[in-house]
Design a protein around this motif. Structure first.
Motif, PDB file in Angstrom:
ATOM      1  N   LEU A  61       3.396   2.337   5.224  1.00  0.00           N
ATOM      2  CA  LEU A  61       4.601   2.552   5.565  1.00  0.00           C
ATOM      3  C   LEU A  61       5.213   1.378   6.339  1.00  0.00           C
ATOM      4  CD1 LEU A  61       3.824   6.105   7.190  1.00  0.00           C
ATOM      5  CD2 LEU A  61       5.637   5.579   5.349  1.00  0.00           C
ATOM      6  N   LEU A  62       4.631   0.570   6.937  1.00  0.00           N
ATOM      7  CA  LEU A  62       5.084  -0.617   7.639  1.00  0.00           C
ATOM      8  C   LEU A  62       5.867  -1.510   6.465  1.00  0.00           C
ATOM      9  CD1 LEU A  62       2.406  -1.611  10.216  1.00  0.00           C
ATOM     10  CD2 LEU A  62       4.736  -0.563  10.740  1.00  0.00           C
ATOM     11  N   VAL A  63       5.246  -1.615   5.476  1.00  0.00           N
ATOM     12  CA  VAL A  63       5.543  -2.663   4.392  1.00  0.00           C
ATOM     13  C   VAL A  63       6.711  -1.732   3.452  1.00  0.00           C
ATOM     14  CG1 VAL A  63       4.975  -3.679   2.111  1.00  0.00           C
ATOM     15  CG2 VAL A  63       3.361  -3.730   4.119  1.00  0.00           C
ATOM     16  N   GLY A  65       8.860   0.176   4.478  1.00  0.00           N
ATOM     17  CA  GLY A  65      10.107   0.400   5.333  1.00  0.00           C
ATOM     18  C   GLY A  65      10.874  -0.847   5.056  1.00  0.00           C
ATOM     19  N   ARG A  66      10.116  -2.058   5.235  1.00  0.00           N
ATOM     20  CA  ARG A  66      10.719  -3.277   5.121  1.00  0.00           C
ATOM     21  C   ARG A  66      11.154  -3.529   3.562  1.00  0.00           C
ATOM     22  NH1 ARG A  66      10.922  -7.896   8.099  1.00  0.00           N
ATOM     23  NH2 ARG A  66      11.087  -6.426   9.461  1.00  0.00           N
ATOM     24  N   LEU A  67      10.589  -3.023   2.454  1.00  0.00           N
ATOM     25  CA  LEU A  67      10.906  -3.091   1.201  1.00  0.00           C
ATOM     26  C   LEU A  67      12.367  -2.460   0.832  1.00  0.00           C
ATOM     27  CD1 LEU A  67       7.559  -2.388  -0.817  1.00  0.00           C
ATOM     28  CD2 LEU A  67       8.946  -4.308  -0.700  1.00  0.00           C
ATOM     29  N   GLY A  68      12.574  -1.263   1.597  1.00  0.00           N
ATOM     30  CA  GLY A  68      13.888  -0.703   1.549  1.00  0.00           C
ATOM     31  C   GLY A  68      14.885  -1.764   2.067  1.00  0.00           C
ATOM     32  N   MET A 113       6.621   5.203  -0.109  1.00  0.00           N
ATOM     33  CA  MET A 113       7.964   4.663  -0.551  1.00  0.00           C
ATOM     34  C   MET A 113       8.910   5.414  -0.209  1.00  0.00           C
ATOM     35  SD  MET A 113       6.414   2.846  -4.105  1.00  0.00           S
ATOM     36  CE  MET A 113       7.936   1.727  -4.339  1.00  0.00           C
ATOM     37  N   MET A 114       9.066   6.565  -0.170  1.00  0.00           N
ATOM     38  CA  MET A 114      10.261   7.376   0.057  1.00  0.00           C
ATOM     39  C   MET A 114      10.484   7.671   1.661  1.00  0.00           C
ATOM     40  SD  MET A 114       9.101  10.393  -2.613  1.00  0.00           S
ATOM     41  CE  MET A 114      10.387  11.358  -2.355  1.00  0.00           C
ATOM     42  N   THR A 115       9.489   8.008   2.365  1.00  0.00           N
ATOM     43  CA  THR A 115       9.806   8.639   3.547  1.00  0.00           C
ATOM     44  C   THR A 115      10.370   7.545   4.522  1.00  0.00           C
ATOM     45  OG1 THR A 115       7.445   9.401   3.666  1.00  0.00           O
ATOM     46  CG2 THR A 115       8.626   9.189   5.737  1.00  0.00           C
ATOM     47  N   PRO A 116      10.266   6.228   4.727  1.00  0.00           N
ATOM     48  CA  PRO A 116      11.149   5.363   5.512  1.00  0.00           C
ATOM     49  C   PRO A 116      12.575   5.268   5.110  1.00  0.00           C
ATOM     50  CG  PRO A 116       8.941   4.157   5.010  1.00  0.00           C
ATOM     51  CD  PRO A 116       9.011   5.427   4.131  1.00  0.00           C
ATOM     52  N   GLN A 117      12.793   5.500   3.749  1.00  0.00           N
ATOM     53  CA  GLN A 117      14.110   5.452   3.275  1.00  0.00           C
ATOM     54  C   GLN A 117      15.164   6.225   4.068  1.00  0.00           C
ATOM     55  OE1 GLN A 117      13.716   2.487   2.293  1.00  0.00           O
ATOM     56  NE2 GLN A 117      11.608   2.670   1.598  1.00  0.00           N
ATOM     57  N   ALA A 389      12.583  -1.407   9.164  1.00  0.00           N
ATOM     58  CA  ALA A 389      11.163  -1.881  10.060  1.00  0.00           C
ATOM     59  C   ALA A 389      11.118  -0.607  10.838  1.00  0.00           C
ATOM     60  CB  ALA A 389      11.376  -3.139  10.822  1.00  0.00           C
ATOM     61  N   GLY A 390      12.200  -0.384  11.783  1.00  0.00           N
ATOM     62  CA  GLY A 390      12.013   0.809  12.739  1.00  0.00           C
ATOM     63  C   GLY A 390      11.545   2.076  12.249  1.00  0.00           C
ATOM     64  N   ALA A 391      12.186   2.411  10.890  1.00  0.00           N
ATOM     65  CA  ALA A 391      11.731   3.662  10.218  1.00  0.00           C
ATOM     66  C   ALA A 391      10.318   3.635   9.908  1.00  0.00           C
ATOM     67  CB  ALA A 391      12.524   4.010   8.963  1.00  0.00           C
ATOM     68  N   GLY A 392       9.703   2.244   9.433  1.00  0.00           N
ATOM     69  CA  GLY A 392       8.491   2.371   9.172  1.00  0.00           C
ATOM     70  C   GLY A 392       7.481   2.325  10.202  1.00  0.00           C
TER      71      GLY A 392
END
Length: 488
Positions: A61-63, A65-68, A113-117, A389-392
């Motif tokens: 999740l940390l990664v 979030g930043r990918l988004g 991959m979906m959740t932080p977006q 980053a915050g969402a992740g």
């Protein structure tokens, strides 16, 4: 072509997929006995049907979030949704427990991959002072999916077979993909450099910690489990030190935690993850083993919780925008803790199920007061450049809380059974089916489960304390939503 789009349409499209991935965190629990029988698996193997999903969901999740941020939240969401949908079909077609576990791991990667977006899009498209209403929808979906999973799972298993709890995701996934392609705009990308060292350190640390916690109870907390957990903690400490010294673009900007409300909201959402996961285990064992209900009937006892959450969360989220940040979630945590204490008091062989239903309804209202306001408060002061980053971080905290809650409640139930003189009389573990209990141990068994229910109640008090320490939002200029400059 540049046009202005309604952010609510995009959010609706995103939460369709978000609902589906959260549903799969809980829908499998009632299907595990059927999976064991059909695939010839033992309890340790079938536990990994859920554990593999939680592990591959939590760790990246940390990664992701930043990918988004870097490649666009729409693009990463669509890739994740496609991965999740294909993996769901793979799950349904699996002919062995090993293949099913592998497919569930692939599902978890898609979900990560979906959740932080979903949170990042809310942060980037809704002004802070209108974000509570958007988080109300997001939070309502999160709460509803977590609670309705066992109900839907019981119905599908009883009527069609365990395979359909996965196959049903395929048409929904295709609809969600089409809606996202149509309604979610391509937000401007934020060109980040990737913190490779941070990715490696956080990945190793999270895998070791989460795997150790998940396997701990099934391995009787052997020394190697504690060594693995300790190694994971050490690696995460090294990760934090590395992030604090990173003068470029760290994977987790520690400046996020200088915002008091963001830090406290993360503690609150961890408490929610742990409490929601841990309260369901003793509750379902009580309803099925002590009260001799079927999986579907026992799940319906919690229907008021799901219905009230789904109906009230959007309105409470919108209303909470006008109130001090601490008020609504503090009330929510207090109500939730009270309802769980109520469950514990009612868990006797001859208590009123009507009172259980009333307590579930109160818990549903409490959930509606927590999910949306916590998310809104966490993201209120996040700059657009740190939305991913915050969402992740926020979603990682929730997932780790869920894993901790699951491990802790299993260990506590085993301990309480032993303390009540039952020893191994009634084996407890996700996916086990106790069947009707011998009359002579019903009282002791229900007492052990009631005592175990005190754990999620106490965890919720931690969330209550965190929410009560929120401070008022500073007055600032309302940033212009990014939809105004979105290209299609």
């Amino acid at each position: 072509m540049t046009t202005e789009r309604n952010p609510w349409l995009a959010l609706f499209a995103l939460v369709v997929g978000f609902f589906m991935i959260l549903l799969d965190m809980t829908i499998v629990a009632v299907a595990n006995p059927a999976i064991m029988a059909d695939l010839g698996a033992d309890i340790s193997s079938v536990i990994w049907v859920t554990s593999a999903y939680l592990l591959t969901f939590a760790v990246p999740l940390l990664v992701t979030g930043r990918l988004g941020d870097k490649f666009g939240p729409k693009n990463i969401y669509l890739i994740g949704l496609a991965t999740f949908t294909v993996a769901s079909l793979w799950c349904g077609l699996s002919g062995s427990i090993g293949m099913l576990i592998a497919a569930r791991a692939a599902q978890g990667i898609g979900a990560a991959m979906m959740t932080p977006q979903t949170m990042a899009v809310i942060t980037r498209t809704f002004p802070p002072d209108r974000r509570g209403a958007a988080m109300g929808l997001w939070g309502g979906v999160a709460g509803l999916a977590t609670l309705i999973g066992p109900i839907l799972g019981g119905v599908l298993v009883d009527s069609l077979g365990w395979e359909w709890i996965f196959i049903v995701n395929v048409p929904f996934g295709l609809v969600a993909f089409g809606l996202a392609m149509w309604l979610v705009p391509a937000l401007p990308r934020i060109d980040h450099k990737f913190d490779i060292v941070g990715v490696v350190l956080s990945g190793i640390g999270m895998v070791a910690l989460v795997f150790g916690i998940q396997e701990g109870n099934s391995q009787d907390w052997a020394p190697w489990i504690w060594a693995l957990i300790g190694f994971g903690v050490v690696m995460l400490v090294v990760f934090v030190i590395n992030q604090s010294r990173n003068t470029g673009e760290p994977l987790v900007p520690l400046s996020l935690f200088r915002d008091r409300n963001f830090a406290l909201a993360n503690l609150g959402i961890a408490a929610m993850g742990a409490a929601t996961t841990s309260l369901m285990v003793p509750a379902y064992f009580y309803l099925q083993a002590v009260r001799e209900m079927s999986p579907t009937t026992s799940a319906l006892v919690f229907a008021p919780m799901a219905i009230v959450t789904g109906c009230t969360a959007p309105f409470i989220g919108k209303f909470s925008d006008r109130l001090p940040p601490r008020l609504v979630p503090t009330i929510g945590f207090a109500l939730f803790a009270a309802s769980v204490f109520g469950f514990a008091a009612l868990m006797s062989p001859d208590s009123s199920i009507v009172l259980f239903l009333i307590a579930a309804g109160i818990a549903g209202l409490a959930n509606a007061c927590i999910w949306a306001p916590l998310g809104s408060t966490a993201t209120h002061n996040l700059p657009v450049t740190k939305a991913g980053a915050g969402a992740g971080v926020y979603n990682t905290t929730r997932q780790v809380g869920s894993v901790l809650g699951s491990a802790a409640i299993s260990a506590l139930i085993a301990s309480r059974l032993a303390a009540n003189g039952l020893g191994e009389t009634a084996p407890i573990g996700e996916g086990t089916s106790t069947g009707p209990l011998p009359p002579q141990i019903v009282t002791e068994f229900s007492t052990a489960l009631a005592q175990s229910m005190l754990l999620p109640a106490v965890i919720l008090i931690v969330g209550l304390i965190a929410a009560s320490l929120f401070v008022g939002h500073t007055k600032s200029a309302t940033p212009k939503p990014e939809f105004a400059k979105t290209s299609l």
